[in-house]
Design a protein around this motif. Structure first.
Motif, mmCIF file in Angstrom:
data_model
loop_
_atom_site.group_PDB
_atom_site.id
_atom_site.type_symbol
_atom_site.label_atom_id
_atom_site.label_comp_id
_atom_site.label_asym_id
_atom_site.label_seq_id
_atom_site.Cartn_x
_atom_site.Cartn_y
_atom_site.Cartn_z
ATOM 1 N N ASP A 91 0.868 -1.176 0.000
ATOM 2 C CA ASP A 91 0.000 0.000 0.000
ATOM 3 C C ASP A 91 0.904 1.224 0.000
ATOM 4 O OD1 ASP A 91 -1.957 1.940 0.326
ATOM 5 O OD2 ASP A 91 -2.093 1.642 2.498
ATOM 6 N N ILE A 92 0.919 1.933 -1.131
ATOM 7 C CA ILE A 92 1.767 3.116 -1.270
ATOM 8 C C ILE A 92 0.953 4.347 -0.898
ATOM 9 C CG2 ILE A 92 3.109 4.529 -2.871
ATOM 10 C CD1 ILE A 92 3.624 2.018 -4.521
ATOM 11 N N GLY A 93 1.330 4.991 0.190
ATOM 12 C CA GLY A 93 0.664 6.209 0.618
ATOM 13 C C GLY A 93 1.523 7.428 0.339
ATOM 14 N N ALA A 94 0.993 8.590 0.671
ATOM 15 C CA ALA A 94 1.715 9.829 0.400
ATOM 16 C C ALA A 94 2.987 9.942 1.226
ATOM 17 C CB ALA A 94 0.808 11.024 0.674
ATOM 18 N N THR A 95 2.977 9.387 2.439
ATOM 19 C CA THR A 95 4.147 9.495 3.311
ATOM 20 C C THR A 95 4.707 8.148 3.749
ATOM 21 O OG1 THR A 95 2.726 9.664 5.274
ATOM 22 C CG2 THR A 95 3.372 11.726 4.198
ATOM 23 N N LYS A 96 3.862 7.107 3.791
ATOM 24 C CA LYS A 96 4.293 5.797 4.260
ATOM 25 C C LYS A 96 3.906 4.708 3.263
ATOM 26 C CE LYS A 96 5.881 7.132 8.319
ATOM 27 N NZ LYS A 96 7.316 7.008 8.681
ATOM 28 N N ILE A 97 4.681 3.634 3.271
ATOM 29 C CA ILE A 97 4.397 2.455 2.454
ATOM 30 C C ILE A 97 4.363 1.243 3.373
ATOM 31 C CG2 ILE A 97 5.183 0.954 0.582
ATOM 32 C CD1 ILE A 97 6.757 3.330 -0.524
ATOM 33 N N VAL A 99 4.453 -2.900 3.113
ATOM 34 C CA VAL A 99 4.742 -4.022 2.217
ATOM 35 C C VAL A 99 4.663 -5.300 3.033
ATOM 36 C CG1 VAL A 99 6.357 -5.017 0.551
ATOM 37 C CG2 VAL A 99 6.337 -2.547 0.944
ATOM 38 N N GLY A 100 4.041 -6.328 2.478
ATOM 39 C CA GLY A 100 3.936 -7.588 3.191
ATOM 40 C C GLY A 100 3.989 -8.780 2.260
ATOM 41 N N VAL A 101 4.216 -9.941 2.843
ATOM 42 C CA VAL A 101 4.150 -11.217 2.131
ATOM 43 C C VAL A 101 3.116 -12.072 2.842
ATOM 44 C CG1 VAL A 101 5.383 -13.310 1.455
ATOM 45 C CG2 VAL A 101 6.552 -11.098 1.371
ATOM 46 N N ALA A 102 2.156 -12.604 2.079
ATOM 47 C CA ALA A 102 1.072 -13.407 2.652
ATOM 48 C C ALA A 102 1.154 -14.839 2.147
ATOM 49 C CB ALA A 102 -0.283 -12.804 2.287
ATOM 50 N N ASP A 103 0.716 -15.779 2.985
ATOM 51 C CA ASP A 103 0.721 -17.181 2.583
ATOM 52 C C ASP A 103 -0.587 -17.548 1.879
ATOM 53 O OD1 ASP A 103 -1.240 -17.601 4.536
ATOM 54 O OD2 ASP A 103 0.128 -18.552 5.961
ATOM 55 N N LEU A 104 -0.791 -18.833 1.653
ATOM 56 C CA LEU A 104 -1.941 -19.308 0.889
ATOM 57 C C LEU A 104 -3.272 -18.942 1.535
ATOM 58 C CD1 LEU A 104 -2.897 -21.023 -1.550
ATOM 59 C CD2 LEU A 104 -2.709 -23.040 -0.080
ATOM 60 N N PHE A 105 -3.279 -18.760 2.853
ATOM 61 C CA PHE A 105 -4.513 -18.425 3.566
ATOM 62 C C PHE A 105 -4.638 -16.930 3.856
ATOM 63 C CE2 PHE A 105 -3.859 -22.926 4.707
ATOM 64 C CZ PHE A 105 -5.057 -23.435 4.234
ATOM 65 N N GLY A 106 -3.707 -16.147 3.334
ATOM 66 C CA GLY A 106 -3.782 -14.706 3.530
ATOM 67 C C GLY A 106 -3.155 -14.211 4.809
ATOM 68 N N SER A 126 11.354 1.210 -3.539
ATOM 69 C CA SER A 126 11.323 0.777 -2.139
ATOM 70 C C SER A 126 10.506 -0.495 -1.979
ATOM 71 C CB SER A 126 10.742 1.893 -1.262
ATOM 72 O OG SER A 126 11.567 3.033 -1.261
ATOM 73 N N VAL A 127 9.359 -0.564 -2.670
ATOM 74 C CA VAL A 127 8.527 -1.771 -2.623
ATOM 75 C C VAL A 127 9.303 -2.966 -3.161
ATOM 76 C CG1 VAL A 127 6.492 -2.893 -3.621
ATOM 77 C CG2 VAL A 127 6.325 -0.552 -2.736
ATOM 78 N N THR A 128 9.977 -2.775 -4.288
ATOM 79 C CA THR A 128 10.740 -3.859 -4.908
ATOM 80 C C THR A 128 11.846 -4.358 -3.987
ATOM 81 O OG1 THR A 128 10.292 -3.017 -7.135
ATOM 82 C CG2 THR A 128 12.188 -4.468 -6.875
ATOM 83 N N ALA A 129 12.589 -3.434 -3.395
ATOM 84 C CA ALA A 129 13.699 -3.819 -2.521
ATOM 85 C C ALA A 129 13.196 -4.558 -1.284
ATOM 86 C CB ALA A 129 14.497 -2.577 -2.122
ATOM 87 N N ALA A 130 12.146 -4.033 -0.659
ATOM 88 C CA ALA A 130 11.623 -4.665 0.554
ATOM 89 C C ALA A 130 11.040 -6.041 0.252
ATOM 90 C CB ALA A 130 10.566 -3.766 1.190
#
Length: 396
Positions: A91-97, A99-106, A126-130
């Protein structure tokens, strides 16, 4: 034609029925006999497909002990493997981002909060690197990716428009950028639309009796509308730009006044400063932030109460228009301003004077996580669509 496990399309359809049954039962495990009863498939068909799914790493025998007291060999209990698929969400916001990784069940198995940076390209970098860093410790890589952006996304042109709080999207194709860096199905979506999906996920089956809307009020104002369980984007994808709603026709020579001009966080702060300049008494400094202004309004602070009343009246007018057009049964407010209970109560009071049968109004309980939860929901839809064809199709 029989239901055999090896007959092309029928094999995939039967496999999907088994996977759907296991998803529906989660976290309860199922025996092969239980799967057969739930799907209507024969036990030999279930056994053959379960064996194929087990060898592909999608299904496993659970460590859960069978119930005691049974006679003979206890039945094996099966479950889907949470690590069989992963998705990246952001979720890219104006000031904060976020980033997460979710499994098969979310379930989020990794998460980072980042500073957005000066422009859209820096945000995507930043999203790509994280995401790349988080995926290093996860087997199987990324199978789906959903990214929320603070503007209108045009999928036909792969462009983000009207991202007023984050420059640089006009010369950037976010879908192509991410596709070059991740071997996954990529989806880019408006952040408030994802927040609406997040609220839908939190509600579960509750909104089944009607449609609902999610309004985010913070630095800007946006709207996500869910109709029949799906996002409504409109003919060009521009549905939900509530902040641009005119509150009244402008007089000749005057600039139009939009909802965002009155009810966004920067506008609230400006109006509070002007209220003090105009002589309204207050125990707060003129530079007070929105949470303090609303808290003071609840205790009777004159300047804060005047501003809250003006802001709530403007939002109630906007919601009344929404009711006339979409007739939602529930409106959920999120964002730094919108999720404040004092604000929601004030809007509810004004709305009751404008609409004969107003919808239920509620403050979001997801907070900053709403869009990320929605992104997980969107990614899981993509994974569920491709899961069985990828697993069983490769074995034909």
């Amino acid at each position: 034609m029989g239901e055999g496990s090896g007959s092309g399309v029928l094999r995939l359809l039967n496999g999907q029925r088994i996977v759907d049954a296991l998803f529906s039962a989660h976290p309860t495990r199922m025996s092969r006999a239980g799967i057969a009863r739930a799907t209507g498939l024969s036990k030999p068909t279930v056994s053959a497909l379960i064996a194929d799914m087990e060898s592909a790493g999608l299904v496993r025998i659970s460590d859960e002990s069978p119930s005691s007291g049974s006679i003979g060999r206890p039945a094996a209990l099966y479950e889907l493997v949470p690590t069989a698929r992963h998705s990246v969400v952001a979720d890219i916001g104006a000031t904060k981002i976020l980033v997460g990784v979710a499994d098969l069940f979310g379930n989020l198995v990794a998460e980072r909060e980042l500073t957005t940076g000066p422009d859209a390209r820096a945000a995507l970098e930043s999203v790509t690197a994280a995401a790349s860093e988080m995926l290093r410790g996860i087997d199987g890589g990324c199978h789906a990716m959903c990214v929320g952006v603070p503007g209108i996304y045009r999928p036909d042109r792969d462009r983000v428009e009207q991202a007023l709080n984050l420059p640089g999207f006009d010369s950037l194709a976010p879908g192509a950028y991410l596709s070059e860096r991740f071997d996954a199905r990529i989806h880019v979506e408006n952040d408030v639309n994802l927040a609406a999906l997040g609220e839908l996920t939190r509600m579960g089956d509750e909104p089944a009796d009607g449609d609902f809307a999610a309004i985010s009020v913070g630095t800007g104002i946006g709207l996500g509308v869910v109709v029949g369980g799906d996002l409504y984007r409109g003919g060009t994808g521009s549905a939900g730009e509530l902040g641009s709603l005119l509150l009244s026709p402008p007089e000749p020579g005057e600039a139009p006044v939009t909802l965002e001009d009155v009810a966004s966080a920067p506008s609230i702060r400006k109006r509070f400063g002007r209220a003090i300049e105009d002589g309204h008494r207050s125990g707060l400094d003129a530079s007070a932030d929105v949470p303090d202004i609303f808290a003071a309004a609840a205790t009777g602070d004159a300047a804060a109460a005047a501003v809250l009343d003006e802001v709530a009246a403007a939002m109630a007018l906007a919601v009344s228009h929404l009711c006339l057009i979409a007739d939602p049964t529930r409106v959920v407010f999120g964002g730094g301003v919108g999720a404040n209970p004092v604000f929601v109560d004030a809007v509810r009071d004004h709305l009751s004077r404008l609409v004969a049968a107003p919808p239920e109004l509620a403050a979001s309980t997801l907070g900053r996580q709403a869009a990320l939860v929605g992104a997980v929901s969107m990614s899981l839809r993509f994974i569920h669509e491709s899961l069985v064809p990828e697993i069983l199709g490769d074995q034909q």
